[in-house]
Design a protein around this motif. Structure first.
Motif, PDB file in Angstrom:
ATOM      1  N   MET A   1      61.261   4.517  13.546  1.00  0.00           N
ATOM      2  CA  MET A   1      59.922   5.074  13.657  1.00  0.00           C
ATOM      3  C   MET A   1      59.021   4.066  14.377  1.00  0.00           C
ATOM      4  SD  MET A   1      57.615   6.463  10.561  1.00  0.00           S
ATOM      5  CE  MET A   1      56.277   7.524  10.871  1.00  0.00           C
ATOM      6  N   MET A   2      58.252   4.531  15.363  1.00  0.00           N
ATOM      7  CA  MET A   2      57.377   3.647  16.128  1.00  0.00           C
ATOM      8  C   MET A   2      56.089   3.379  15.372  1.00  0.00           C
ATOM      9  SD  MET A   2      57.769   5.039  20.025  1.00  0.00           S
ATOM     10  CE  MET A   2      56.482   3.954  20.591  1.00  0.00           C
ATOM     11  N   ALA A   3      55.620   2.125  15.454  1.00  0.00           N
ATOM     12  CA  ALA A   3      54.339   1.780  14.836  1.00  0.00           C
ATOM     13  C   ALA A   3      53.208   2.366  15.667  1.00  0.00           C
ATOM     14  CB  ALA A   3      54.206   0.262  14.752  1.00  0.00           C
ATOM     15  N   LYS A   4      52.130   2.765  14.975  1.00  0.00           N
ATOM     16  CA  LYS A   4      50.970   3.303  15.674  1.00  0.00           C
ATOM     17  C   LYS A   4      50.291   2.185  16.439  1.00  0.00           C
ATOM     18  CE  LYS A   4      48.854   7.424  13.899  1.00  0.00           C
ATOM     19  NZ  LYS A   4      47.805   8.002  13.097  1.00  0.00           N
ATOM     20  N   LYS A   5      49.965   2.456  17.683  1.00  0.00           N
ATOM     21  CA  LYS A   5      49.273   1.480  18.513  1.00  0.00           C
ATOM     22  C   LYS A   5      47.776   1.545  18.224  1.00  0.00           C
ATOM     23  CE  LYS A   5      48.765   0.197  23.329  1.00  0.00           C
ATOM     24  NZ  LYS A   5      48.966   0.617  24.702  1.00  0.00           N
ATOM     25  N   ALA A   6      47.167   0.366  18.049  1.00  0.00           N
ATOM     26  CA  ALA A   6      45.724   0.305  17.786  1.00  0.00           C
ATOM     27  C   ALA A   6      44.967   0.715  19.044  1.00  0.00           C
ATOM     28  CB  ALA A   6      45.332  -1.101  17.367  1.00  0.00           C
ATOM     29  N   PRO A   7      43.821   1.397  18.882  1.00  0.00           N
ATOM     30  CA  PRO A   7      43.027   1.797  20.053  1.00  0.00           C
ATOM     31  C   PRO A   7      42.543   0.580  20.839  1.00  0.00           C
ATOM     32  CG  PRO A   7      42.232   2.913  18.071  1.00  0.00           C
ATOM     33  CD  PRO A   7      43.234   1.894  17.640  1.00  0.00           C
ATOM     34  N   ASN A   8      42.486   0.721  22.141  1.00  0.00           N
ATOM     35  CA  ASN A   8      41.942  -0.318  23.003  1.00  0.00           C
ATOM     36  C   ASN A   8      40.463  -0.500  22.662  1.00  0.00           C
ATOM     37  OD1 ASN A   8      40.324  -0.985  25.552  1.00  0.00           O
ATOM     38  ND2 ASN A   8      42.409  -1.517  26.167  1.00  0.00           N
ATOM     39  N   PRO A   9      39.981  -1.760  22.586  1.00  0.00           N
ATOM     40  CA  PRO A   9      38.567  -1.987  22.218  1.00  0.00           C
ATOM     41  C   PRO A   9      37.577  -1.296  23.165  1.00  0.00           C
ATOM     42  CG  PRO A   9      39.786  -4.056  22.184  1.00  0.00           C
ATOM     43  CD  PRO A   9      40.707  -3.010  22.728  1.00  0.00           C
ATOM     44  N   ILE A  10      37.907  -1.224  24.444  1.00  0.00           N
ATOM     45  CA  ILE A  10      37.007  -0.550  25.392  1.00  0.00           C
ATOM     46  C   ILE A  10      37.006   0.955  25.138  1.00  0.00           C
ATOM     47  CG2 ILE A  10      36.532  -0.067  27.825  1.00  0.00           C
ATOM     48  CD1 ILE A  10      35.975  -2.977  27.067  1.00  0.00           C
ATOM     49  N   ASP A  11      38.177   1.534  24.901  1.00  0.00           N
ATOM     50  CA  ASP A  11      38.254   2.967  24.598  1.00  0.00           C
ATOM     51  C   ASP A  11      37.472   3.289  23.326  1.00  0.00           C
ATOM     52  OD1 ASP A  11      39.904   3.367  26.799  1.00  0.00           O
ATOM     53  OD2 ASP A  11      41.751   3.202  25.619  1.00  0.00           O
ATOM     54  N   LYS A  12      37.575   2.411  22.337  1.00  0.00           N
ATOM     55  CA  LYS A  12      36.836   2.593  21.082  1.00  0.00           C
ATOM     56  C   LYS A  12      35.337   2.515  21.323  1.00  0.00           C
ATOM     57  CE  LYS A  12      37.480   1.090  16.593  1.00  0.00           C
ATOM     58  NZ  LYS A  12      37.892   0.230  15.531  1.00  0.00           N
ATOM     59  N   HIS A  13      34.921   1.555  22.141  1.00  0.00           N
ATOM     60  CA  HIS A  13      33.499   1.390  22.429  1.00  0.00           C
ATOM     61  C   HIS A  13      32.958   2.607  23.183  1.00  0.00           C
ATOM     62  CE1 HIS A  13      29.714  -0.603  23.301  1.00  0.00           C
ATOM     63  NE2 HIS A  13      29.838  -0.143  24.531  1.00  0.00           N
ATOM     64  N   VAL A  14      33.658   3.036  24.222  1.00  0.00           N
ATOM     65  CA  VAL A  14      33.222   4.199  25.003  1.00  0.00           C
ATOM     66  C   VAL A  14      33.129   5.416  24.086  1.00  0.00           C
ATOM     67  CG1 VAL A  14      33.895   5.809  26.846  1.00  0.00           C
ATOM     68  CG2 VAL A  14      34.019   3.336  27.238  1.00  0.00           C
ATOM     69  N   GLY A  15      34.117   5.602  23.224  1.00  0.00           N
ATOM     70  CA  GLY A  15      34.090   6.726  22.287  1.00  0.00           C
ATOM     71  C   GLY A  15      32.913   6.649  21.325  1.00  0.00           C
ATOM     72  N   SER A  16      32.601   5.437  20.858  1.00  0.00           N
ATOM     73  CA  SER A  16      31.471   5.300  19.933  1.00  0.00           C
ATOM     74  C   SER A  16      30.150   5.589  20.638  1.00  0.00           C
ATOM     75  CB  SER A  16      31.442   3.906  19.291  1.00  0.00           C
ATOM     76  OG  SER A  16      31.005   2.922  20.196  1.00  0.00           O
ATOM     77  N   ARG A  17      30.078   5.272  21.939  1.00  0.00           N
ATOM     78  CA  ARG A  17      28.866   5.576  22.705  1.00  0.00           C
ATOM     79  C   ARG A  17      28.739   7.081  22.954  1.00  0.00           C
ATOM     80  NH1 ARG A  17      24.844   2.051  23.223  1.00  0.00           N
ATOM     81  NH2 ARG A  17      24.471   2.646  25.381  1.00  0.00           N
ATOM     82  N   VAL A  18      29.877   7.774  23.141  1.00  0.00           N
ATOM     83  CA  VAL A  18      29.851   9.241  23.254  1.00  0.00           C
ATOM     84  C   VAL A  18      29.307   9.812  21.949  1.00  0.00           C
ATOM     85  CG1 VAL A  18      31.274  11.340  23.412  1.00  0.00           C
ATOM     86  CG2 VAL A  18      31.728   9.400  24.942  1.00  0.00           C
ATOM     87  N   ARG A  19      29.818   9.318  20.823  1.00  0.00           N
ATOM     88  CA  ARG A  19      29.358   9.783  19.508  1.00  0.00           C
ATOM     89  C   ARG A  19      27.870   9.502  19.317  1.00  0.00           C
ATOM     90  NH1 ARG A  19      30.405  10.924  14.143  1.00  0.00           N
ATOM     91  NH2 ARG A  19      29.329   9.612  12.623  1.00  0.00           N
ATOM     92  N   LEU A  20      27.426   8.293  19.661  1.00  0.00           N
ATOM     93  CA  LEU A  20      26.021   7.922  19.517  1.00  0.00           C
ATOM     94  C   LEU A  20      25.129   8.886  20.294  1.00  0.00           C
ATOM     95  CD1 LEU A  20      23.695   6.009  18.712  1.00  0.00           C
ATOM     96  CD2 LEU A  20      24.279   4.650  20.738  1.00  0.00           C
ATOM     97  N   ARG A  21      25.451   9.105  21.565  1.00  0.00           N
ATOM     98  CA  ARG A  21      24.621   9.969  22.397  1.00  0.00           C
ATOM     99  C   ARG A  21      24.637  11.411  21.889  1.00  0.00           C
ATOM    100  NH1 ARG A  21      20.015  10.448  25.065  1.00  0.00           N
ATOM    101  NH2 ARG A  21      20.172  12.092  26.616  1.00  0.00           N
ATOM    102  N   ARG A  22      25.817  11.865  21.479  1.00  0.00           N
ATOM    103  CA  ARG A  22      25.928  13.229  20.944  1.00  0.00           C
ATOM    104  C   ARG A  22      25.053  13.370  19.705  1.00  0.00           C
ATOM    105  NH1 ARG A  22      28.478  15.119  16.870  1.00  0.00           N
ATOM    106  NH2 ARG A  22      29.883  13.356  16.562  1.00  0.00           N
ATOM    107  N   MET A  23      25.075  12.367  18.833  1.00  0.00           N
ATOM    108  CA  MET A  23      24.276  12.412  17.609  1.00  0.00           C
ATOM    109  C   MET A  23      22.785  12.327  17.918  1.00  0.00           C
ATOM    110  SD  MET A  23      26.698  10.149  15.093  1.00  0.00           S
ATOM    111  CE  MET A  23      25.633  10.281  13.667  1.00  0.00           C
ATOM    112  N   ILE A  24      22.396  11.518  18.901  1.00  0.00           N
ATOM    113  CA  ILE A  24      20.988  11.436  19.296  1.00  0.00           C
ATOM    114  C   ILE A  24      20.488  12.807  19.728  1.00  0.00           C
ATOM    115  CG2 ILE A  24      19.454  10.559  21.125  1.00  0.00           C
ATOM    116  CD1 ILE A  24      20.986   7.881  20.889  1.00  0.00           C
ATOM    117  N   LEU A  25      21.338  13.553  20.411  1.00  0.00           N
ATOM    118  CA  LEU A  25      20.971  14.893  20.878  1.00  0.00           C
ATOM    119  C   LEU A  25      21.147  15.957  19.794  1.00  0.00           C
ATOM    120  CD1 LEU A  25      22.603  14.821  24.440  1.00  0.00           C
ATOM    121  CD2 LEU A  25      20.184  14.485  23.851  1.00  0.00           C
TER     122      LEU A  25
END
Length: 137
Positions: A1-25
């Motif tokens: 069984m393959m171990a789950k790969k941790a998300p890339n820090p940049i991908d995580k940051h970009v995703g959190s900014r998408v969430r932030l902007r979506r929530m602001i709106l």
């Protein structure tokens, strides 16, 4: 069984900014997904950094959320070796945007900026610092 790969820090940051902007709106994941032709589950994966957002999709998201593409990279972590050699005791450089990406952070910020009395705002900061154990530091 393959171990789950941790998300890339940049991908995580970009995703959190998408969430932030979506929530602001005050936009739901479902509404954003509908505008992009995606399911809300796919939007969730983007926001958590579990799935990488491609360039054309990021452009589409920026248009839907009415921000430039650069917005999603503001405050992005430096993933170079020099940046990673910093003391592990120091807080993340993205702790403010990480906090604002939470529903509590966004609600607290929205309420706080509506307080016009600067002395009252200062007293609230003092109160929160006292509760947190900062004692004016």
């Amino acid at each position: 069984m393959m171990a789950k790969k941790a998300p890339n820090p940049i991908d995580k940051h970009v995703g959190s900014r998408v969430r932030l902007r979506r929530m602001i709106l005050s936009m739901s994941q479902e509404k954003l997904g509908d505008a992009l032709g995606l399911t809300f589950q796919q939007v969730q994966k983007y926001e958590k950094g579990a799935n990488r957002i491609g360039a054309s999709r990021l452009q589409q998201i920026s248009q839907t959320l009415k921000v430039p593409v650069s917005f999603f990279f503001e405050g992005a972590p430096d993933t170079s070796e020099a940046a990673n050699s910093n003391s592990p005791d120091l807080p993340s450089s993205t702790y403010v945007s990480d906090f604002l990406a939470t529903s509590e952070g966004l609600a607290l910020t929205r309420a706080f900026v509506r307080i016009k009395d600067t002395r009252l705002r200062r007293r609230i900061v003092d109160l929160v610092e006292g509760i947190a154990g900062e004692n004016g530091a």
